[in-house]
Scaffold this motif. Structure first.
Motif, PDB file in Angstrom:
ATOM      1  N   SER A   9      -7.593  -0.565  -6.379  1.00  0.00           N
ATOM      2  CA  SER A   9      -7.240  -1.756  -7.171  1.00  0.00           C
ATOM      3  C   SER A   9      -8.320  -2.148  -8.161  1.00  0.00           C
ATOM      4  O   SER A   9      -8.032  -2.776  -9.176  1.00  0.00           O
ATOM      5  CB  SER A   9      -6.901  -2.933  -6.241  1.00  0.00           C
ATOM      6  N   ARG A  67       0.853  -1.205   0.000  1.00  0.00           N
ATOM      7  CA  ARG A  67       0.000   0.000   0.000  1.00  0.00           C
ATOM      8  C   ARG A  67       0.892   1.259   0.000  1.00  0.00           C
ATOM      9  O   ARG A  67       0.669   2.191  -0.786  1.00  0.00           O
ATOM     10  CB  ARG A  67      -0.914   0.009   1.238  1.00  0.00           C
ATOM     11  N   LYS A  92       0.160 -12.942  -6.399  1.00  0.00           N
ATOM     12  CA  LYS A  92      -0.396 -11.791  -5.657  1.00  0.00           C
ATOM     13  C   LYS A  92      -1.041 -12.274  -4.363  1.00  0.00           C
ATOM     14  O   LYS A  92      -0.814 -11.736  -3.286  1.00  0.00           O
ATOM     15  CB  LYS A  92      -1.438 -11.072  -6.535  1.00  0.00           C
ATOM     16  N   HIS A 139     -10.190  -9.349 -14.757  1.00  0.00           N
ATOM     17  CA  HIS A 139      -8.907  -9.453 -14.046  1.00  0.00           C
ATOM     18  C   HIS A 139      -8.059 -10.461 -14.812  1.00  0.00           C
ATOM     19  O   HIS A 139      -8.597 -11.249 -15.610  1.00  0.00           O
ATOM     20  CB  HIS A 139      -9.151  -9.907 -12.592  1.00  0.00           C
ATOM     21  N   LEU A 174      -7.591  -8.086  -3.512  1.00  0.00           N
ATOM     22  CA  LEU A 174      -7.181  -6.932  -4.316  1.00  0.00           C
ATOM     23  C   LEU A 174      -7.365  -7.209  -5.803  1.00  0.00           C
ATOM     24  O   LEU A 174      -7.070  -8.307  -6.287  1.00  0.00           O
ATOM     25  CB  LEU A 174      -5.712  -6.597  -4.036  1.00  0.00           C
ATOM     26  N   GLY A 175      -7.878  -6.228  -6.499  1.00  0.00           N
ATOM     27  CA  GLY A 175      -8.065  -6.342  -7.950  1.00  0.00           C
ATOM     28  C   GLY A 175      -9.348  -7.049  -8.351  1.00  0.00           C
ATOM     29  O   GLY A 175      -9.681  -7.107  -9.532  1.00  0.00           O
ATOM     30  N   PHE A 221      -3.223  -0.925 -11.360  1.00  0.00           N
ATOM     31  CA  PHE A 221      -2.959  -1.737 -10.159  1.00  0.00           C
ATOM     32  C   PHE A 221      -2.205  -3.018 -10.521  1.00  0.00           C
ATOM     33  O   PHE A 221      -1.293  -3.443  -9.810  1.00  0.00           O
ATOM     34  CB  PHE A 221      -4.293  -2.084  -9.475  1.00  0.00           C
ATOM     35  N   TRP A 222      -2.588  -3.648 -11.661  1.00  0.00           N
ATOM     36  CA  TRP A 222      -1.961  -4.927 -12.007  1.00  0.00           C
ATOM     37  C   TRP A 222      -0.487  -4.735 -12.383  1.00  0.00           C
ATOM     38  O   TRP A 222       0.325  -5.632 -12.194  1.00  0.00           O
ATOM     39  CB  TRP A 222      -2.753  -5.632 -13.114  1.00  0.00           C
ATOM     40  N   HIS A 272      -8.117  -1.270  -1.813  1.00  0.00           N
ATOM     41  CA  HIS A 272      -8.965  -2.155  -2.616  1.00  0.00           C
ATOM     42  C   HIS A 272      -9.734  -1.349  -3.654  1.00  0.00           C
ATOM     43  O   HIS A 272      -9.834  -1.735  -4.830  1.00  0.00           O
ATOM     44  CB  HIS A 272      -9.931  -2.960  -1.730  1.00  0.00           C
TER      45      HIS A 272
END
Ligand SMILES: CC(=O)CC(=O)O
Length: 677
Positions: free
Chosen positions: A47, A26, A304, A484, A455-456, A53-54, A44
């Motif tokens: 994300s 973070r 991840k 995703h 996340l994501g 984010f990825w 989050h």
């Protein structure tokens, strides 16, 4: 809402949240983008609103590539399934074998007690030799390499050698029946198959030659070019020429390895979206769906989760109980991408005694233990307290998946192993080779609650009209409203994408529908899966999940060994009724006292409307080979359908026990006990 979360109880808080990899990540995202995301919830939100984010994850967890990405996502061949990191080039196996030192990579253990340790250097060398032999035998990019193997060092070496070449790996556990194996491999048409020749389970050995011979004969007309037989698990002997003669196109592993040219290990550099694995959906009736997962998608998604949710790193020893036929096997393999030691276990943890198995975990200093509610209940049911048998001081995380971990089991597990353990429950699936919801290393744990959305993953809870209802506390459908990277590439043989679209994107057009019934606690943001949505119980319009009933039954574990709760609605019925089937422990009578106590407990814990209409005793509960209770097939059977079980059902005979419950009225008069509302 309160019904689900009335007893929310804090059972764990992270001792040093700011030291978790999640928090370090973070802060890194804040630094990189000049943001001020204050906590997990803000992270989050970021994300799931920014594909960037990825890229942040890619850099933070260290994906190895020869051509780094210059673009994150673009439209794919199938509209709903975009193409990720289109310009990047990488190799999955290279990422898992990035270490080549003498640190521990794998601990391979068998129920017999045999344990062998392998370093990263040794593992890489084994992969090099096998990849050379595969290349010498014409295995090339895109070919399917299938396996019928136990969770062993051989399975790891075969999967990594396959991936180094860019071929596609697919496996089933050796206990899968011939038809189940053919239902899978006739669809994907492997070029070669690696198989065990003899396996051990609960102290008995099983000859695999007859099964492999049938499989090889049936696949001969589907492009199969060779079958490679591993030495016997029990005796470590290779098959004789006479035994090999029964299997068309077969060789022993040592003969196969000898065909290699001893060349260096080459990692083909491939697109992120290059296919890596074919996994199978556990349809209990029709043929399984062959789900193609991409190398980059599995790598990024699972690494991840392991790095950020479980905090896995090079100091860890990671044990995940799984066969090679479940998505948790590729998940576990990713421990190598984190530089950890992974433990491969072949056999039954209950043979000869689960106490030996628990002591083994302690001896090997397992720090992250992946297990299932079924294993935990069985240990509890046997009256065992693991911490009294051995020290679990090294254990940092217990991760449970496969079915719902109920609030009482959360509490028991936390206390019985080590109260300092971060106990988390994860839910996702074979469809994405990962989790939608699961552990949040920097947040507290409440009994019975999955800590949060991963996340994501833009998980939402929809009602039947497609409206997000998650903040109301009402249960609904788990959906994922944004793509995703570990979305499947598609189903094998479904080039137009029609079947994949039908499976996931039609209930709510264009939105991924997972088929799980879920509820969120608006106070803690914790989540609870209540069951599969096609198994939702719906008597007189009250909708609830079977997990709610199973949770109440935890208090009856001295008498109830296992249970199954389904709805029944036959053509002649005006409404659905709930049937509860109990498998009792030996020497526990099925009598009116027990039934009345269960009815009263359900009425108090849930409501009078949750009380099953009928409670019956059965001898066996049906399960899939991956250890999931089979509710839907039983629901269909008791409602009047006749089913032909697929190879996914571990104990197909047990389904026959349920046909008699269609004639409910006769049974009530004979041996069943009717619950009164
Ligand atoms: C992560 C999971 O969802 C595992 C499973 O239940 O199959």
């Amino acid at each position: 809402m309160d019904g689900h979360f009335a007893q929310s109880k804090l059972i764990w808080s992270p001792p040093r949240p700011s030291y978790t990899s999640l928090e370090v990540f973070r802060r890194e995202v804040n630094r990189k983008h000049g943001l001020n995301l204050k906590d997990f919830h803000e992270l989050h939100k970021y994300s799931v609103e920014n594909y960037e984010f990825w890229m942040d994850v890619w850099e933070f967890i260290g994906i190895i590539s020869s051509v780094p990405p210059n673009k994150i996502v673009e439209e794919g061949r199938i509209k709903e399934l975009p193409t990720w990191f289109p310009g990047a080039r990488l190799n999955y196996a290279e990422n898992l074998l990035h270490r080549s030192d003498d640190g521990g990579a794998c601990i391979a253990a068998r129920e017999s007690g045999a344990v062998q340790h392998y370093t990263y250097r040794q593992l890489r060398e084994m992969v090099r030799k096998l990849a050379a032999a595969m290349r010498a035998n014409g295995v090339t990019k895109g070919d399917r390499v299938a396996a019928i193997v136990t969770n062993s060092i051989d399975a790891v070496v075969i999967a990594l050698a396959t991936a180094s070449i860019g071929a596609i790996f697919s496996s089933t556990a050796p206990d899968m029946g011939t038809q189940g194996i053919l239902d899978r491999y006739q669809q994907i048409k492997p070029k070669v198959i690696f198989s065990e020749s003899e396996v051990a389970w609960t102290g008995k050995t099983f000859d695999m030659v007859p099964k492999v011979s049938e499989v090889a004969k049936a696949l001969a007309t589907h492009g199969l070019q060779g079958v490679i037989l591993l030495p016997s698990v029990a005796s470590v002997k290779e098959l004789s020429a006479a035994q090999l003669g029964k299997i068309p196109k077969s060789v022993t592993m040592s003969a196969f390895l000898a065909t290699g040219d001893n060349g260096p290990l080459v990692f083909e550099q491939l697109p992120f979206n290059h296919p890596l694995y074919i996994l199978y959906s556990s349809g209990t009736t029709g043929p399984p769906k062959c789900i193609i997962h991409t190398a980059g998608g599995v790598l990024l998604q699972t690494k991840k989760e392991l790095r950020l949710s479980l905090g896995l790193n090079t100091d860890d020893t990671y044990f995940q109980f799984t066969t090679t036929g479940w998505m948790m096997w590729p998940y576990m393999l990713q421990g190598l991408a984190c530089g950890a030691r992974i433990v491969l276990f072949d056999g039954s943890p209950f043979y000869p005694d689960v106490r030996d198995f628990l002591r083994f975990l302690s001896r090997e200093s397992v720090s992250v233990f992946g297990t299932s509610p079924r294993f935990l209940s069985e240990v509890q049911g046997q009256g065992i307290e693991p911490s009294k048998l051995a020290s679990f001081a090294a254990l940092r995380v217990i991760s449970s998946t496969g079915s719902v971990l109920t609030p009482p089991m959360f509490e028991w597990t936390q206390q019985a192993f080590n109260p300092n353990v971060h106990l988390l429950s994860v839910s996702g699936g074979t469809d994405i080779c990962g989790g939608f919801v699961g552990g949040v290393a920097s947040s507290p744990v409440y009994a019975g609650e999955i800590q949060g959305k991963l996340l994501g993953m833009k998980v939402e809870i929809f009602d039947s009209d497609g409206k997000n209802i998650e903040d109301t506390g009402a249960p609904g459908e788990l959906v994922c409203t944004r793509p995703h990277p570990s979305l499947p590439l598609g189903f094998w043989g479904d080039d137009s994408g029609e079947r994949v679209r039908k499976a996931y994107f039609t209930t709510y057009p264009g939105v991924w529908h997972q088929g799980d019934f879920i509820v969120k606690n608006p106070k803690t943001q914790g989540l609870m899966i209540l069951g599969r949505s096609d198994g939702v119980l719906n008597p007189s319009g009250v909708r609830f999940g079977s997990a709610e009933i199973y949770s109440v039954l935890e208090d009856f574990s001295d008498a109830v060994d296992d249970s199954l709760c389904v709805g029944q609605r036959r053509p002649q019925d005006k409404d659905e009724r709930v049937l509860l089937f109990l498998k009792l422990r030996p020497d526990h009578p099925f009598d009116e006292t027990l039934v009345n106590r269960i009815r009263a407990a359900i009425r108090t814990a849930l409501s009078p409307r949750h009380v099953p209409a009928h409670i019956f005793e059965v001898d066996e509960i049906p399960y899939t080979v991956n250890g999931k209770k089979i509710e839907i097939a039983v629901k269909q059977i008791v409602s009047g359908s006749t089913l032909k079980p697929s190879g996914t059902v571990a104990n197909p005979e047990s389904l026959k026990l349920y046909y008699k419950f269609r004639d409910l009225e006769d049974l009530i008069h004979s041996n069943a006990i009717k619950a009164k509302l």
